[in-house]
Design an enzyme around this catalytic site. Structure first.
Site, PDB file in Angstrom:
ATOM      1  N   GLU A 120       0.854  -1.186   0.000  1.00 57.06           N
ATOM      2  CA  GLU A 120       0.000   0.000   0.000  1.00 57.06           C
ATOM      3  C   GLU A 120       0.891   1.238   0.000  1.00 57.06           C
ATOM      4  O   GLU A 120       1.836   1.323   0.797  1.00 57.06           O
ATOM      5  CB  GLU A 120      -0.905   0.026   1.237  1.00 57.06           C
ATOM      6  CG  GLU A 120      -1.913   1.158   1.180  1.00 57.06           C
ATOM      7  CD  GLU A 120      -2.877   1.178   2.370  1.00 57.06           C
ATOM      8  OE1 GLU A 120      -3.730   2.078   2.409  1.00 57.06           O
ATOM      9  OE2 GLU A 120      -2.784   0.296   3.244  1.00 57.06           O
ATOM     10  N   GLY A 259       3.064   2.372  10.471  1.00 56.31           N
ATOM     11  CA  GLY A 259       2.875   1.730  11.756  1.00 56.31           C
ATOM     12  C   GLY A 259       2.590   0.253  11.599  1.00 56.31           C
ATOM     13  O   GLY A 259       3.138  -0.590  12.316  1.00 56.31           O
ATOM     14  N   GLU A 262      -2.590  -3.856   6.992  1.00 54.25           N
ATOM     15  CA  GLU A 262      -3.683  -4.795   7.228  1.00 54.25           C
ATOM     16  C   GLU A 262      -3.814  -5.890   6.191  1.00 54.25           C
ATOM     17  O   GLU A 262      -4.903  -6.435   5.990  1.00 54.25           O
ATOM     18  CB  GLU A 262      -5.006  -4.017   7.306  1.00 54.25           C
ATOM     19  CG  GLU A 262      -5.513  -3.434   5.977  1.00 54.25           C
ATOM     20  CD  GLU A 262      -5.058  -2.022   5.698  1.00 54.25           C
ATOM     21  OE1 GLU A 262      -5.665  -1.360   4.849  1.00 54.25           O
ATOM     22  OE2 GLU A 262      -4.080  -1.571   6.336  1.00 54.25           O
ATOM     23  N   HIS A 295      -6.710  -1.605  15.248  1.00 54.61           N
ATOM     24  CA  HIS A 295      -6.937  -0.906  13.982  1.00 54.61           C
ATOM     25  C   HIS A 295      -6.753  -1.848  12.794  1.00 54.61           C
ATOM     26  O   HIS A 295      -7.621  -1.922  11.906  1.00 54.61           O
ATOM     27  CB  HIS A 295      -5.979   0.284  13.879  1.00 54.61           C
ATOM     28  CG  HIS A 295      -6.122   1.084  12.630  1.00 54.61           C
ATOM     29  ND1 HIS A 295      -6.888   2.217  12.554  1.00 54.61           N
ATOM     30  CD2 HIS A 295      -5.595   0.912  11.388  1.00 54.61           C
ATOM     31  CE1 HIS A 295      -6.835   2.708  11.338  1.00 54.61           C
ATOM     32  NE2 HIS A 295      -6.048   1.936  10.607  1.00 54.61           N
ATOM     33  N   GLU A 296      -5.629  -2.564  12.758  1.00 57.92           N
ATOM     34  CA  GLU A 296      -5.373  -3.423  11.600  1.00 57.92           C
ATOM     35  C   GLU A 296      -6.342  -4.595  11.550  1.00 57.92           C
ATOM     36  O   GLU A 296      -6.769  -5.006  10.466  1.00 57.92           O
ATOM     37  CB  GLU A 296      -3.921  -3.927  11.620  1.00 57.92           C
ATOM     38  CG  GLU A 296      -2.866  -2.827  11.694  1.00 57.92           C
ATOM     39  CD  GLU A 296      -3.040  -1.725  10.662  1.00 57.92           C
ATOM     40  OE1 GLU A 296      -3.549  -1.986   9.552  1.00 57.92           O
ATOM     41  OE2 GLU A 296      -2.662  -0.577  10.961  1.00 57.92           O
ATOM     42  N   HIS A 299      -9.657  -3.485  10.102  1.00 56.49           N
ATOM     43  CA  HIS A 299      -9.602  -3.311   8.653  1.00 56.49           C
ATOM     44  C   HIS A 299     -10.097  -4.549   7.914  1.00 56.49           C
ATOM     45  O   HIS A 299     -10.442  -4.453   6.724  1.00 56.49           O
ATOM     46  CB  HIS A 299      -8.164  -3.025   8.212  1.00 56.49           C
ATOM     47  CG  HIS A 299      -7.846  -1.575   8.053  1.00 56.49           C
ATOM     48  ND1 HIS A 299      -8.675  -0.680   7.410  1.00 56.49           N
ATOM     49  CD2 HIS A 299      -6.756  -0.855   8.430  1.00 56.49           C
ATOM     50  CE1 HIS A 299      -8.125   0.518   7.396  1.00 56.49           C
ATOM     51  NE2 HIS A 299      -6.961   0.441   8.022  1.00 56.49           N
TER      52      HIS A 299
END
Length: 867
Positions: A120, A259, A262, A295-296, A299
């Site tokens: 990404e 950081g 995903e 967070h990941e 996703h």
């Protein structure tokens, strides 16, 4: 340079000419000559016999169509143009790539001897020629071949086969049943320690959980595993979303630009957001790991199962997922403290981004380099836009909207408009005007005034909204802004809001340039709490009296409102004292303000972590955002003087609390984290008093955890105590072998307030643990200097600017993505005095004059100089 770099516009989006339904990838791994064979099943979507694929930094070996050599192609710059193609065909492309020389850390590269990928936004085109765009979703089968000293060969999906080749290499095959865009592809090969666990989903399926870490770090992976399990459980309970593969893997690597990532079923993480134990990680590290792991994982649905149609829609997945990870952290910890942390980011660096040459809406309109989309506006302001939708709809309707969103778009590439439409259709709430938040940049300002009419017992609030012109947009429209309020009587009781004899919502819909709201049955002069819970990412202007703010600090029922009142109260005196310093007068802080903070400090009803937040002053960067023209030296002087005043005036209270909060054992339960947070906040004030030296040294020597160790070192650093160098030397001797732990040391060097900081930083660059090849080291030492040490970075000599320019020129050649993130402080040159402007501009012009300036930097530098 300008002639070769073309901006891309959202309005020019066109669907792909072809799609790829399936891709079979074979990697024969080699440090300098990895061979990749990609076999794709291609279908024509438009009437054309030409296919244009993306590709960068690799050698093309061969092209076949339907298993026959194909000569109807040409390589043009960063594309492969294939001609005379049938409508449906099998395409085989063989490439060679050099992971060892890939210092940009995009595509396939080496991290301390392990192969890993970062695709990404546009990294997959560095692996093979492909339709490297998020709206082409294919099923991936990946075969990895490597020498047997790489025992773990990982990719997306589920492992289906493995074996040994005739020449003694290992091979593993993975199949991902879920169609995905190329940016979610991942590969990792290396030798790791592995922490294993499992999770039974709500439907009874068992999912294998595996976290891969460098050898010797297994004891530092347990918190990440607990966080993952908590995230899986929370997503089922709060959103009804269940994991969909047989295995979920996390790999921690030291060399990583972001950081974490995903990738479907195989998350690649910066080791900073995986590794932790009480001797190596602070409480903030633990909380950061919990948030990023969450967070990941989140996703998987908001980003993977439903992905972005194009990169202009990035906030569709990132803003929504940041909102979800913030809710996760709030549900597991302190909601008020988490909200305060999030708002500090918005009011500080995000508001500054809105006011900079790089201002853009959360759904940008144009870009040159896609990596420049990864901004606080897209992520953090994007999450605030989602939060406003949640506020306007309520939890129940918001969940209905989420359900409808997945029903409509699961397995597809969607747009921000698709998400808003689902929310609107599921709730019946009109969000037509609200959509402007997606297309309008800048920070709105709400100017509020109030009048109490004793005769008819009414209280009137008048609200005016205005968004100033930004670098990218001159004309602004009125937004739909939810304004959360509460009004109190003089005893601290909430007055029910009534209009026309009926109870009304405590969230006002601000939809016009000017509006008034009249509340009835208000029997005495009230006190109003505005922008409760920071209900919108706006600047609030209201003429509060000191007594009203002190009242709200005590009586507001919403903890965020209490904190915000304290910030506004101290903010009034920061502003007035900056004016005093500019007139060569001394800094003054009234006794009433000190008493208000004394009251907070001694309030037994407040949780410790919240008191710590109440006592934390706005930082230099946030205060800078209050002014059109930034007086660096005056701001620094005032903030330092106010902290000294509070430390001295409240010394007895700070000292008593500091000693009462000592803990014998370290745990990461939230009450214990709160106690340490408050105790170390007290220490930061006490370090500025006569007992500072002895307290700081004693805490460092007796600390049984990294949180207290770093608090002592930070206090010594900021107070410029004589023991600073002794502590820094001791820490370095102990941890010099561990780059991740040394990052904390490097960050202190970068934020050192001493006048010789640049010499300190340049010496630190020679430390055995430092390398300009590692993004974490760069961010810790150089990033902290540029972003968190404004007084020294903006030294009038211009030395800080010259240092930044030199570093940026070096990084331009090795890792332009990191360079692009470091350049931001220079871009804001117009906000400073004429001398500083000239010096900063010189560095930007020097960058622009480079023959090989990367497009990451080119885009930002040109915007700044043209603004």
């Amino acid at each position: 340079m300008a002639s070769t770099l073309q901006a891309k516009y959202r309005k020019d989006y066109q669907s792909p000419s072809h799609t790829i339904t399936d891709i079979n990838l074979t990697f024969d791994l080699h440090e300098s000559q990895t061979r990749v064979v990609a076999i794709s099943q291609v279908k024509q979507l438009q009437q054309t016999n030409q296919l244009i694929l993306d590709g960068e930094n690799m050698e093309l070996v061969s092209v076949q169509v339907n298993q026959q050599p194909w000569s109807h192609y040409q390589v043009v710059d960063t594309t492969l143009e294939l001609n005379d193609l049938p409508a449906e065909f099998e395409l085989q492309i063989e490439t060679l790539i050099n992971p060892a020389e890939n210092t940009a850390l995009e595509g396939l590269y080496l991290s301390d001897g392990a192969f890993c990928t970062q695709c990404e936004a546009e990294g997959f085109r560095r692996i093979t020629y492909y339709l490297d765009r998020p709206d082409v979703l294919a099923r991936y089968t990946t075969t990895i071949i490597a020498p047997q000293n790489y025992p773990y060969l990982l990719s997306n999906g589920n492992k289906v086969e493995e074996g040994v080749t005739e020449d003694g290499k290992s091979w593993v095959r993975w199949e991902d049943p879920h169609p995905k865009p190329s940016y979610l592809f991942a590969l990792v090969a290396g030798d790791f320690d592995v922490l294993r666990d499992s999770y039974q989903t709500v439907s009874g399926r068992n999912v294998a959980l595996e976290i891969f870490v460098d050898k010797g770090n297994l004891d530092r992976a347990h918190h990440a595993m607990r966080s993952l399990i908590n995230a899986m459980k929370w997503d089922e309970q709060r959103f009804g979303l269940e994991y969909d593969l047989d295995i979920y893997m996390v790999v921690a690597v030291d060399f990583f630009n972001m950081g974490a990532m995903e990738n479907k079923g195989l998350n690649v993480f910066n080791s900073k957001f995986v590794l932790a134990n009480d001797q190596t990680a602070t409480d903030n590290d633990y909380l950061g790991i919990e948030a990023v792991i969450g967070h990941e994982y989140f996703h998987n649905w908001t980003g993977n199962r439903v992905t972005c149609r194009d990169w202009f829609q990035l906030s569709l997945k990132e803003g929504l997922t940041v909102f979800r990870d913030q809710e996760f952290s709030s549900d597991l910890g302190s909601r008020a403290v988490n909200r305060i942390h999030n708002v500090r980011i918005i009011r500080g660096p995000q508001f500054a981004e809105d006011a900079s040459p790089m201002s853009h809406p959360i759904r940008p309109e144009k870009v040159i380099e896609m990596n420049n989309f990864y901004t606080l506006t897209v992520y953090e302001k994007g999450s605030e836009v989602i939060r406003m939708i949640h506020t306007l709809l309520g939890e129940s309707n918001f969940q209905k909207g989420m359900k409808l969103y997945f029903e409509r778009h699961d397995g597809t590439a969607a747009t921000c408009e698709d998400f808003v439409s689902a929310m609107e259709d599921a709730s019946g709430v009109d969000l037509k005007q609200f959509r402007l938040w997606y297309s309008q940049s800048g920070t709105p300002e709400l100017r509020v005034s109030s009048v109490y009419h004793e005769a008819d017992k009414t209280f009137t609030l008048s609200v005016r909204q205005h968004t100033a012109s930004t670098a990218d947009q001159k004309e602004k429209q009125a937004l739909h802004i939810p304004l959360g309020i509460e009004i109190y009587d003089q005893q601290g009781n909430i007055i029910e809001l009534q209009c026309n004899g009926k109870a009304v919502s405590d969230v006002l819909d601000i939809t016009e340039t000017e509006q008034s709201f009249v509340f009835e049955s208000v029997t005495s002069q009230p006190i109003v709490s505005l922008l409760r819970d920071f209900s919108a990412p706006v600047k609030l202007v209201y003429d509060y009296r000191d007594e009203e703010l002190a009242f709200l600090m005590v009586h507001a029922k919403n903890e965020f409102a209490r904190w915000d009142a304290g910030q506004m109260l101290i903010g009034k005196y920061i502003r007035s004292n900056i004016e005093r310093v500019q007139q060569e007068q001394s800094v003054e802080l009234p006794e009433s303000v000190i008493d208000a903070f004394r009251g907070v400090l001694l309030d037994p009803s407040l949780e410790h972590a919240f008191i710590a937040e109440m006592l934390a002053l706005p930082n230099h960067n946030e205060v800078s955002g209050w002014f059109d023209s930034v007086d660096v030296d005056a701001i620094e002087s005032v903030l330092h003087s106010i902290k000294i005043s509070l430390g001295q005036e409240l010394q007895d209270e700070f000292s008593a609390l500091y000693h009462s909060l000592k803990q014998d054992e370290y745990t990461i339960e939230h009450p214990a984290i709160g106690q340490r947070s408050l105790r170390n906040t007290c220490l930061s004030y006490l370090a500025l008093t006569e007992q500072g030296e002895s307290l700081v040294q004693a805490q460092y020597q007796n600390a049984n955890n990294m949180t207290d160790t770093m608090a002592a070192m930070s206090a010594a650093n900021q107070a410029e105590l004589t023991c600073r160098e002794t502590l820094m030397d001791d820490y370095s001797a102990k941890w010099k072998h561990d780059g991740l732990v040394m990052d904390k040391w490097f960050a202190l060097q970068g934020t050192n307030p001493a006048k010789d900081t640049l010499t300190v930083i340049q010496n630190a660059m020679n430390h055995e643990a430092f390398t300009l090849k590692n993004p974490n080291r760069i961010r810790s030492l150089i990033g902290s200097f540029l972003n968190q040490n404004p007084a020294r970075f903006h030294d009038k000599s211009g030395a800080g600017y010259r240092f930044a320019g030199e570093i940026l020129q070096k990084l331009n050649a090795t890792n332009p993505q990191v360079a692009s993130r470091l350049v931001d402080p220079l871009l804001k040159y117009k906000r400073y005095d004429e001398t500083r402007q000239k010096l900063m501009k010189q560095e930007l012009e020097a960058l622009l004059n480079m023959d090989d300036l990367a497009k990451d930097l080119y885009e930002k530098v040109t915007k700044a100089l043209e603004a």
